[in-house]
Design a protein around this motif. Sequence first.
Motif, mmCIF file in Angstrom:
data_model
loop_
_atom_site.group_PDB
_atom_site.id
_atom_site.type_symbol
_atom_site.label_atom_id
_atom_site.label_comp_id
_atom_site.label_asym_id
_atom_site.label_seq_id
_atom_site.Cartn_x
_atom_site.Cartn_y
_atom_site.Cartn_z
ATOM 1 N N ASP A 260 25.920 1.122 32.141
ATOM 2 C CA ASP A 260 26.937 1.966 31.528
ATOM 3 C C ASP A 260 28.133 1.143 31.066
ATOM 4 O OD1 ASP A 260 25.375 4.170 32.031
ATOM 5 O OD2 ASP A 260 26.402 4.699 33.897
ATOM 6 N N THR B 182 34.907 18.167 27.974
ATOM 7 C CA THR B 182 34.787 17.031 28.886
ATOM 8 C C THR B 182 34.227 15.840 28.111
ATOM 9 O OG1 THR B 182 32.512 17.537 29.545
ATOM 10 C CG2 THR B 182 34.293 18.624 30.783
ATOM 11 N N ILE B 183 34.337 14.669 28.698
ATOM 12 C CA ILE B 183 33.760 13.481 28.068
ATOM 13 C C ILE B 183 32.245 13.635 27.942
ATOM 14 C CG2 ILE B 183 33.406 10.996 28.290
ATOM 15 C CD1 ILE B 183 36.234 11.853 27.481
ATOM 16 N N SER B 184 31.628 14.303 28.922
ATOM 17 C CA SER B 184 30.180 14.557 28.852
ATOM 18 C C SER B 184 29.829 15.401 27.636
ATOM 19 C CB SER B 184 29.701 15.256 30.131
ATOM 20 O OG SER B 184 29.839 14.409 31.246
ATOM 21 N N ASP B 185 30.679 16.378 27.316
ATOM 22 C CA ASP B 185 30.455 17.203 26.126
ATOM 23 C C ASP B 185 30.421 16.340 24.869
ATOM 24 O OD1 ASP B 185 30.424 19.579 27.587
ATOM 25 O OD2 ASP B 185 32.593 19.856 27.397
ATOM 26 N N VAL C 33 24.644 11.860 21.402
ATOM 27 C CA VAL C 33 23.593 11.081 22.060
ATOM 28 C C VAL C 33 22.330 10.972 21.208
ATOM 29 C CG1 VAL C 33 22.574 13.047 23.307
ATOM 30 C CG2 VAL C 33 22.412 10.721 24.267
ATOM 31 N N VAL D 27 29.923 12.966 24.696
ATOM 32 C CA VAL D 27 28.786 12.041 24.738
ATOM 33 C C VAL D 27 27.507 12.754 24.329
ATOM 34 C CG1 VAL D 27 27.318 10.658 26.262
ATOM 35 C CG2 VAL D 27 29.816 10.518 26.466
ATOM 36 N N ASN D 28 27.297 13.954 24.845
ATOM 37 C CA ASN D 28 26.086 14.712 24.528
ATOM 38 C C ASN D 28 26.011 15.102 23.056
ATOM 39 O OD1 ASN D 28 25.180 14.592 27.169
ATOM 40 N ND2 ASN D 28 26.149 16.521 27.753
#
Length: 306
Positions: A86, A204-207, A213, A209-210
Amino acid sequence: MAKTSSLLRQLLIIRKIQKENKRGLFPNLNELMEYVVNDLSVRDIFDFGSSELTFKRDIKQITEYFGIPISYNRKEKGYYITDSQDNESIIETVLQSFEILTSLGNDGGMPDYIIPEKRKSSGTEHFSFLQTCIKSAVSISFDYFKYDSETTSHPTVKPYALKESQRRWYLIGTNETDNSIRAYGLDRINNIIGTEKKFIKTLTISDIVNKYVDCFAMFSSKKEPQKIVLSYDRRDGNYIKSFPIHHSQKIEKEEDNRLTFSFFLKMELDFLMEILSRSWSVEVFEPLSLRQQLHSIFSEAQSRNF
């Protein structure tokens, strides 16, 4: 000189641990110290701290300053970088900058035998200001030049993240006009100011990134990702093998004169342009629609050039 020496030691420690971890090894403190001392000596740098206490403090500060977590494996009696995969991108960026920095002569100039590529500003001068606004959740406004229409817009944006793609940096944020997630190239941003207007983060950062992706670059549509299979001659295949086009890239087959790769992503214009950049050797196996699209492009190009 003390701060410079500390930075040099820490970057070399990162490089040594990363290098050894890739080999399945865990360097201990003495090995790290020996590596750093030898490397700096080759660079004619001798005025630096070299005690065990200094190196232990360096390892602690690497996590604090660079955000690269280094842990000690008691079983292996050595150090390793946590979540190395990562952090690999940021590690490489830091180390590349370090190598350029240490190539400078004593007068601060670049030796004439080092010939860098001439590039325009990538917008990284905005980094510090944007980071402050992201952390503080403060809206910003700026002038933004659009390449397609060659016009300048003046958006007000809620900033969420900074993302690198294809050696360019982008600000990811939501436009206050329609609250949509958009990417703004830092090299096209001018006259940036903070509005002093706070906002509540709903992403969120995950939102983020997804969202990207399954994309090749920064254009993200509602298309579904799909499997794409491409074959290249040995020369192009070796380039793609050593520097993957996309994180989903897999080698499907290696032959004497051809390499076949598969990808799983959204088929957008930016990836099509990447495929066309090696049109002299590429062959499309899947999907059939992409094969037909390339055939049409090549036919039109042929008619224009004959």
